[in-house]
Every structure is written in C-alpha cells, then in structure tokens.
Design a protein around this motif. Structure first.
Motif, PDB file in Angstrom:
ATOM      1  N   UNK A  34      15.850  11.850  25.242  1.00  0.00           N
ATOM      2  CA  UNK A  34      14.761  11.101  25.859  1.00  0.00           C
ATOM      3  C   UNK A  34      15.386  10.204  26.925  1.00  0.00           C
ATOM      4  N   UNK A  35      15.045  10.446  28.174  1.00  0.00           N
ATOM      5  CA  UNK A  35      15.537   9.608  29.266  1.00  0.00           C
ATOM      6  C   UNK A  35      14.636   9.798  30.482  1.00  0.00           C
ATOM      7  N   UNK A  36      13.611   8.943  30.632  1.00  0.00           N
ATOM      8  CA  UNK A  36      12.717   9.075  31.788  1.00  0.00           C
ATOM      9  C   UNK A  36      13.413   8.810  33.123  1.00  0.00           C
ATOM     10  N   UNK A  37      14.611   8.254  33.071  1.00  0.00           N
ATOM     11  CA  UNK A  37      15.329   7.978  34.310  1.00  0.00           C
ATOM     12  C   UNK A  37      15.984   9.236  34.892  1.00  0.00           C
ATOM     13  N   UNK A  38      16.061  10.304  34.120  1.00  0.00           N
ATOM     14  CA  UNK A  38      16.596  11.559  34.654  1.00  0.00           C
ATOM     15  C   UNK A  38      15.739  12.041  35.821  1.00  0.00           C
TER      16      UNK A  38
END
Length: 147
Positions: A34-38
């Motif tokens: 989970x990493x919305x910054x990707x």
C-alpha cells in the motif's frame, strides 16, 4: 580471475538470485504494498497536493517493503563478504536508519507543506529501494581490502 569465478559459481548464482528477488519486489510494488505515493510521483506531482492516505497502512506497507529489501540485501552482503560480524553491523545500521527515515517521512507528511515534495520523495526512495545496499557493498569491499 576466471579461476576465481569458477570457484565461486554458487556465490555468483545466489547473488544473482537475490538481485532478481529485489527486481521482483520492484516489479510488483503496486500489487504487494500500500503506497499511494507510487502513482503520485509518476504524475505531475510538483503541482499536485499530497494524495489521501491511511497513515497506518502506509506505515505497514513501507515497513514491509523496507524489511523485505533489507533481508534480501543482508543476504547479498553475507554471501559476498562471508563476514557474519559485518552483516550484523549492517543489520544494526539498517534498523537504525529505518527508524530515522520513517520518523522523518511522517514528520514531513504531517508538519510540512506540499512544497517539500522533493524531501518526501528522497526519504521515501531510501525506504522503498535498496539504496543502502549500493552504499554498503563498496564500503565493505573497501574495508575488506584494507584489512
């Protein structure tokens, strides 16, 4: 040189396998963590506000990825240098650097404005990529050469 390579075939194969594992972690990052910054950093992030994120899930995702990369990196260091003491030292450094970086990341996220995109970008980069491996291998090699 070729004679040395023949004698170390297993080491070479193991290191290549571990490097392949690092590449697989990178290739499947969207599915595994989970990493919305990707996706945020793939776009025009300089003009966008930070994406919405769940702090706890982000912490877990970054922690899982960091320690996955760390275990693989420590394996590479151990195979290359066959020095358990040095590998333990690297593990301690990885542990300390993790806490410094994760603390800095959440400080930037919660207390700085969006103008600090680059600070966040580089802190995240050290958490999600095995960059410390690129620093530690030459350092251990230099250390070994000077003993």
């Amino acid at each position: 040189m070729l004679k040395k390579m023949r004698n170390n075939k297993l080491k070479i194969v193991l290191v290549l396998f571990l490097v392949l594992l690092l590449a697989i972690v990178r290739a499947y990052e969207d599915e595994l963590f989970y990493d919305p910054f990707l996706s945020y950093y793939r776009g025009d992030y300089l003009s966008l506000p930070f994406p919405e994120f769940d702090g706890f899930q982000l912490f877990l995702g970054l922690t899982f990825r960091y320690f996955l990369n760390t275990i693989i990196s420590l394996g590479i260091i151990q195979i290359l240098f066959s020095d358990l003491k040095g590998t333990k030292f690297a593990a301690i450094l990885y542990f300390l650097l993790y806490w410094i970086l994760i603390g800095a990341l959440f400080l930037v996220l919660h207390f700085f404005d969006k103008g600090n995109n680059f600070i966040l970008f580089y802190i995240r980069r050290f958490l999600i990529q095995p960059l410390f491996l690129l620093l530690f291998v030459p350092a251990f090699f230099y250390q070994k050469q000077n003993k």
